[in-house]
Design a protein around this motif. Structure first.
Motif, mmCIF file in Angstrom:
data_model
loop_
_atom_site.group_PDB
_atom_site.id
_atom_site.type_symbol
_atom_site.label_atom_id
_atom_site.label_comp_id
_atom_site.label_asym_id
_atom_site.label_seq_id
_atom_site.Cartn_x
_atom_site.Cartn_y
_atom_site.Cartn_z
ATOM 1 N N GLY A 15 68.332 81.877 74.398
ATOM 2 C CA GLY A 15 67.106 80.983 74.245
ATOM 3 C C GLY A 15 66.105 81.409 75.404
ATOM 4 O O GLY A 15 66.121 82.364 76.091
ATOM 5 N N TYR A 16 65.320 80.350 75.659
ATOM 6 C CA TYR A 16 64.339 80.529 76.867
ATOM 7 C C TYR A 16 64.511 79.474 77.879
ATOM 8 O O TYR A 16 64.979 78.227 77.712
ATOM 9 C CB TYR A 16 63.008 80.159 76.312
ATOM 10 N N GLU A 17 64.198 79.650 79.086
ATOM 11 C CA GLU A 17 64.624 78.834 80.319
ATOM 12 C C GLU A 17 63.721 77.700 80.228
ATOM 13 O O GLU A 17 62.400 77.883 79.802
ATOM 14 C CB GLU A 17 64.341 79.749 81.577
ATOM 15 N N LEU A 18 64.022 76.676 80.723
ATOM 16 C CA LEU A 18 63.387 75.344 80.651
ATOM 17 C C LEU A 18 61.718 75.484 81.519
ATOM 18 O O LEU A 18 60.832 74.828 81.013
ATOM 19 C CB LEU A 18 64.007 74.171 81.123
ATOM 20 N N GLU A 19 62.050 76.348 82.407
ATOM 21 C CA GLU A 19 60.686 76.179 83.275
ATOM 22 C C GLU A 19 59.586 76.868 82.525
ATOM 23 O O GLU A 19 58.526 76.609 83.076
ATOM 24 C CB GLU A 19 61.251 76.972 84.614
ATOM 25 N N GLU A 28 65.588 67.280 81.657
ATOM 26 C CA GLU A 28 65.691 68.615 82.211
ATOM 27 C C GLU A 28 67.263 68.565 82.436
ATOM 28 O O GLU A 28 67.937 69.533 82.274
ATOM 29 C CB GLU A 28 64.779 68.812 83.385
ATOM 30 N N ASP A 29 67.892 67.466 83.124
ATOM 31 C CA ASP A 29 69.138 67.581 83.492
ATOM 32 C C ASP A 29 70.260 67.810 82.471
ATOM 33 O O ASP A 29 71.310 67.863 82.723
ATOM 34 C CB ASP A 29 69.577 66.558 84.675
ATOM 35 N N SER A 30 69.837 67.209 81.219
ATOM 36 C CA SER A 30 70.486 67.299 80.053
ATOM 37 C C SER A 30 70.538 68.392 78.955
ATOM 38 O O SER A 30 71.392 68.333 78.022
ATOM 39 C CB SER A 30 70.157 65.900 79.374
ATOM 40 N N LEU A 31 69.666 69.294 79.482
ATOM 41 C CA LEU A 31 69.116 70.497 78.498
ATOM 42 C C LEU A 31 69.742 71.726 79.210
ATOM 43 O O LEU A 31 69.466 71.866 80.489
ATOM 44 C CB LEU A 31 67.871 70.473 78.041
ATOM 45 N N GLU A 32 70.046 72.506 78.177
ATOM 46 C CA GLU A 32 70.480 73.886 78.784
ATOM 47 C C GLU A 32 69.166 75.039 78.589
ATOM 48 O O GLU A 32 69.204 75.676 79.571
ATOM 49 C CB GLU A 32 71.801 74.480 77.941
ATOM 50 N N CYS A 33 68.575 74.745 77.279
ATOM 51 C CA CYS A 33 67.298 75.903 77.294
ATOM 52 C C CYS A 33 66.504 75.494 76.276
ATOM 53 O O CYS A 33 66.844 74.547 75.414
ATOM 54 C CB CYS A 33 68.085 77.286 76.937
#
Length: 208
Positions: A15-19, A28-33
């Protein structure tokens, strides 16, 4: 119709990085990508709409949405189907919309105990082309229950459109007629797929 063809995400797809995306900070703290960006989802739905319109031709149909997660996919899919008809003909194709709720999840796990809600009064589907719209098919057992119920209504035809199909060893083998994405066996949220009512995001996100 290509039907079962879809975009397949491999097991090692990161997948893609959250940033790189606008994800609400309190998630944000609950997600991986970000598994699938919103734009890609919309482009894929447009193609599914074209396939559905080509198969149905000028025949009316009844869209049956599986709640809760299917409502957004339904809205986007129907809008794009209408666009297909507008581009190909001056005449629109009539369709109806109804809703059903199937329950088999508790938190992020399928219980295997399928509860079907809102199935009374489906006799109006008799002799009609039915398009079942689902957000995600995991094992497929829930959808099989629904299809058995629909078969008793003696519809003219039944097609299933699912935005996501999860690749899992517990799959019943059921394959929708229209599939957006085949994804690994990971729990996803976003695009109206929730986790206990959370994560109403436009993109498809991978939940940790």
């Amino acid at each position: 119709m290509t039907g079962n063809s879809c975009i397949v995400l491999s097991d090692d797809y990161k997948g893609y990085e959250l940033e790189y995306f606008c994800v609400p900070r309190h998630y944000e703290d609950s997600l991986e990508c970000v598994l699938i960006p919103s734009g890609l989802i919309q482009d894929r739905i447009e193609r599914l709409a074209r396939d559905v319109a080509a198969d149905l031709g000028r025949e009316p149909f009844a869209a049956l949405c599986v709640l809760k997660g299917g409502y957004k996919f339904l809205a986007d899919l129907l809008e794009k189907i209408k666009q297909c008809y507008r581009f190909s003909s001056e005449n629109s194709v009539p369709f109806s919309v109804d809703f059903i709720r199937l329950q088999s999840y508790k938190d992020d796990h399928s219980t295997g105990d399928v509860k079907v809600l809102g199935v009374d009064g489906l006799s109006f589907l008799q002799n009609k082309n039915v398009l079942v719209v689902e957000d995600i098919i995991d094992t497929g057992k829930t959808m099989k229950v629904l299809l058995e119920i629909l078969e008793k209504q003696k519809p003219k035809s039944v097609k299933v459109a699912s935005l996501f199909v999860k690749r899992t060893s517990s799959s019943s083998g059921l394959r929708p007629d229209y599939v957006g994405f085949e994804i690994p066996d990971r729990f996803i949220v976003g695009y109206a797929l929730d986790y206990n009512e959370y994560f109403p995001c436009e993109s498809c996100l991978c939940h940790q």
